[in-house]
Design an enzyme around this catalytic site. Structure first.
Site, PDB file in Angstrom:
ATOM      1  N   PRO A   2       0.822  -1.212   0.000  1.00  0.00           N
ATOM      2  CA  PRO A   2       0.000   0.000   0.000  1.00  0.00           C
ATOM      3  C   PRO A   2       0.857   1.264   0.000  1.00  0.00           C
ATOM      4  O   PRO A   2       1.629   1.510   0.911  1.00  0.00           O
ATOM      5  CB  PRO A   2      -0.798  -0.102   1.306  1.00  0.00           C
ATOM      6  CG  PRO A   2      -0.726  -1.538   1.702  1.00  0.00           C
ATOM      7  CD  PRO A   2       0.594  -2.013   1.204  1.00  0.00           C
ATOM      8  N   GLU A   3       0.734   2.028  -1.057  1.00  0.00           N
ATOM      9  CA  GLU A   3       1.359   3.340  -1.140  1.00  0.00           C
ATOM     10  C   GLU A   3       0.225   4.360  -1.253  1.00  0.00           C
ATOM     11  O   GLU A   3      -0.927   4.023  -0.997  1.00  0.00           O
ATOM     12  CB  GLU A   3       2.307   3.396  -2.354  1.00  0.00           C
ATOM     13  CG  GLU A   3       3.381   2.306  -2.309  1.00  0.00           C
ATOM     14  CD  GLU A   3       4.327   2.323  -3.491  1.00  0.00           C
ATOM     15  OE1 GLU A   3       4.492   3.391  -4.102  1.00  0.00           O
ATOM     16  OE2 GLU A   3       4.902   1.269  -3.803  1.00  0.00           O
ATOM     17  N   HIS A  97      -6.108 -13.147  10.713  1.00  0.00           N
ATOM     18  CA  HIS A  97      -5.134 -12.063  10.793  1.00  0.00           C
ATOM     19  C   HIS A  97      -5.736 -10.739  11.247  1.00  0.00           C
ATOM     20  O   HIS A  97      -5.087  -9.704  11.136  1.00  0.00           O
ATOM     21  CB  HIS A  97      -4.435 -11.888   9.445  1.00  0.00           C
ATOM     22  CG  HIS A  97      -3.749 -13.140   8.975  1.00  0.00           C
ATOM     23  ND1 HIS A  97      -2.814 -13.801   9.733  1.00  0.00           N
ATOM     24  CD2 HIS A  97      -3.888 -13.875   7.838  1.00  0.00           C
ATOM     25  CE1 HIS A  97      -2.385 -14.871   9.078  1.00  0.00           C
ATOM     26  NE2 HIS A  97      -3.030 -14.940   7.926  1.00  0.00           N
ATOM     27  N   ARG A 116       1.281  -9.382   8.477  1.00  0.00           N
ATOM     28  CA  ARG A 116       2.644  -9.284   9.030  1.00  0.00           C
ATOM     29  C   ARG A 116       2.756  -8.430  10.279  1.00  0.00           C
ATOM     30  O   ARG A 116       3.856  -8.222  10.792  1.00  0.00           O
ATOM     31  CB  ARG A 116       3.591  -8.759   7.947  1.00  0.00           C
ATOM     32  CG  ARG A 116       3.788  -9.803   6.876  1.00  0.00           C
ATOM     33  CD  ARG A 116       4.814  -9.384   5.846  1.00  0.00           C
ATOM     34  NE  ARG A 116       4.678 -10.234   4.677  1.00  0.00           N
ATOM     35  CZ  ARG A 116       5.195  -9.983   3.496  1.00  0.00           C
ATOM     36  NH1 ARG A 116       5.880  -8.883   3.310  1.00  0.00           N
ATOM     37  NH2 ARG A 116       5.040 -10.802   2.506  1.00  0.00           N
ATOM     38  N   ARG A 155      19.952  18.842  -1.291  1.00  0.00           N
ATOM     39  CA  ARG A 155      20.772  17.780  -0.694  1.00  0.00           C
ATOM     40  C   ARG A 155      21.427  16.970  -1.801  1.00  0.00           C
ATOM     41  O   ARG A 155      21.051  17.069  -2.963  1.00  0.00           O
ATOM     42  CB  ARG A 155      19.934  16.897   0.218  1.00  0.00           C
ATOM     43  CG  ARG A 155      18.780  16.183  -0.451  1.00  0.00           C
ATOM     44  CD  ARG A 155      17.569  16.106   0.446  1.00  0.00           C
ATOM     45  NE  ARG A 155      16.691  17.256   0.240  1.00  0.00           N
ATOM     46  CZ  ARG A 155      15.940  17.799   1.175  1.00  0.00           C
ATOM     47  NH1 ARG A 155      15.966  17.344   2.394  1.00  0.00           N
ATOM     48  NH2 ARG A 155      15.157  18.811   0.884  1.00  0.00           N
TER      49      ARG A 155
END
Length: 288
Positions: A2-3, A97, A116, A155
DNA sequence: ATCCTATCCTGGCTGC
DNA sequence: TGCAGCCAGGATAGGA
């Protein structure tokens, strides 16, 4: 994983089922999911609260809460790699889960499911701390090509780790970074300092187009984990140009896609479209 | 300042 | 078929 587009999809699908509902019960089955405050404190804060709004910032989901019509903090969720959210009838089987379940006043149940256990669903009084180190929203009006170029030039970092850094641009993950870099014809190891304004503009456009197109298709379901809250896979993965396509021909030039590691992340490039040094084609051509 | 590694976790895959 | 070992990865902490 998931983004931003996947999180946005989840927000859009659960918002209608959650906004306006009051939490009447909470069950935490994996304590770490609710953070360091602890289970008892989590339940105390959540039960009796009403969800007034569901929204997204970076890859976080935020549920604004109220009590007696007054703001009463926020529930802040992060799916990490395998988190899912569902609002379903009580008979629905959330599976083994499920980490947190919230009973709602209309009889339905909100489930946070996470194989997870990396995902989080925490109570926060104040969002300022939560988002203090989160960068610009890539789909917002503030994210201009000029500002992006300034961020890159401030940077000296390799492009991919920079784009994955949530404190600079918020919401990109491994998949969409690889996709955007390919679309912009930039190499993931290129130095941010040496990205000229034209290249920054290309990358800026590629990021926005990639994210918007993925949201339109309800995200990507590359592996078996990500599903929309309606249980459907997203469909953007069919459009991947490089991610998960090692050895397959580049959609632009047919060169086989190459996979290597950058900052411990699987990274996919077309060696022809994304030359290591801008301006130079492949070494072979130059020597030939 | 930036990079690197370990940590948190489990299911799925590979190879024997 | 069974099983050990490795891999994936978002975010973060600590060391180089």
């Amino acid at each position: 994983m998931p983004e931003l587009p996947e999180v946005e999809t989840v927000v859009r699908l659960i918002e209608p089922r959650l906004a306006g509902r009051t939490v009447v019960g909470a069950r935490v089955r994996w304590a770490r999911t609710v953070g360091k405050a602890g289970v008892a404190e989590f339940e105390r804060r959540i039960v009796g609260a009403r969800v007034t709004r569901v929204w997204r910032r970076a890859k976080y989901l935020v549920f604004d809460l109220s009590r007696g019509g007054r703001p009463a903090g926020h529930l802040v969720g992060h799916l990490r790699m395998t988190g899912r959210m569902h609002v379903e009838d009580p008979a629905w089987d959330a599976g083994v889960h499920v980490r947190v379940s919230l009973s709602l006043d209309d009889g339905r149940v909100f489930h946070f499911i996470d194989v997870r256990k990396f995902g989080r669903l925490e109570f926060a009084c104040d969002l300022e701390d939560v988002f203090a180190a989160i960068g610009v929203e890539p789909l917002s009006a503030e994210f201009t090509a000029e500002r992006f170029h300034a961020l890159l030039g401030a940077r000296r970092r390799r492009l991919k780790p920079l784009l994955l850094d949530q404190s600079i641009v918020a919401g990109l993950g491994n998949i969409y970074v690889d996709e955007a870099l390919h679309q912009a014809k930039l190499h993931p190891l290129a130095s941010s300092l040496r990205v000229d304004p034209a290249a920054a503009r290309r990358l800026h456009g590629a990021i926005r187009r990639t994210l918007a197109a993925a949201i339109e298709r309800e995200g990507s379901s590359f592996d078996t984990f990500y599903r929309t809250p309606e249980g459907n896979p997203g469909s953007y993965q069919a459009r991947f140009r490089v991610y998960g396509r090692e050895g397959k021909p580049c959609r632009s030039c047919k060169t086989p896609i190459v996979k290597f590691t950058v900052g411990q992340r699987g990274t996919h490039v077309c060696p022809t479209c994304q030359p290591r040094r801008p301006g130079s084609r492949s070494r072979k051509l130059r020597l030939g």
